[in-house]
Design a protein around this motif. Structure first.
Motif, PDB file in Angstrom:
ATOM      1  N   MET A  99       0.820  -1.212   0.000  1.00 13.52           N
ATOM      2  CA  MET A  99       0.000   0.000   0.000  1.00 13.52           C
ATOM      3  C   MET A  99       0.850   1.258   0.000  1.00 13.52           C
ATOM      4  O   MET A  99       0.497   2.260  -0.636  1.00 13.52           O
ATOM      5  N   ILE A 100       1.983   1.225   0.682  1.00 12.42           N
ATOM      6  CA  ILE A 100       2.897   2.380   0.686  1.00 12.42           C
ATOM      7  C   ILE A 100       3.459   2.610  -0.708  1.00 12.42           C
ATOM      8  O   ILE A 100       3.516   3.750  -1.186  1.00 12.42           O
ATOM      9  N   VAL A 101       3.854   1.544  -1.393  1.00 14.16           N
ATOM     10  CA  VAL A 101       4.394   1.675  -2.751  1.00 14.16           C
ATOM     11  C   VAL A 101       3.338   2.228  -3.706  1.00 14.16           C
ATOM     12  O   VAL A 101       3.608   3.152  -4.487  1.00 14.16           O
ATOM     13  N   ILE A 102       2.114   1.693  -3.636  1.00 15.49           N
ATOM     14  CA  ILE A 102       1.039   2.159  -4.511  1.00 15.49           C
ATOM     15  C   ILE A 102       0.687   3.621  -4.195  1.00 15.49           C
ATOM     16  O   ILE A 102       0.497   4.431  -5.106  1.00 15.49           O
ATOM     17  N   GLY A 103       0.613   3.948  -2.910  1.00 19.28           N
ATOM     18  CA  GLY A 103       0.297   5.324  -2.524  1.00 19.28           C
ATOM     19  C   GLY A 103       1.364   6.301  -2.965  1.00 19.28           C
ATOM     20  O   GLY A 103       1.060   7.405  -3.431  1.00 19.28           O
TER      21      GLY A 103
END
Length: 43
Positions: free
Chosen positions: A21-25
């Motif tokens: 989720m951090i990478v996508i965000g």
């Protein structure tokens, strides 16, 4: 299976999901910033 290994296995999945989720965000907000600076819509 010991309690420690079961706990590590159980807690590993939220950590993996958080990382994804951090990478996508990060990618989303980076693209949003570039589009805003160029005066374009993100879609």
């Amino acid at each position: 299976m010991s309690i420690l290994s079961l706990s590590i296995y159980f807690l590993m999945w939220p950590a993996i999901v958080l990382g994804v989720m951090i990478v996508i965000g990060h990618a989303f907000f980076s693209d949003w910033k570039k589009a805003r600076e160029a005066g374009e819509d993100i879609i």
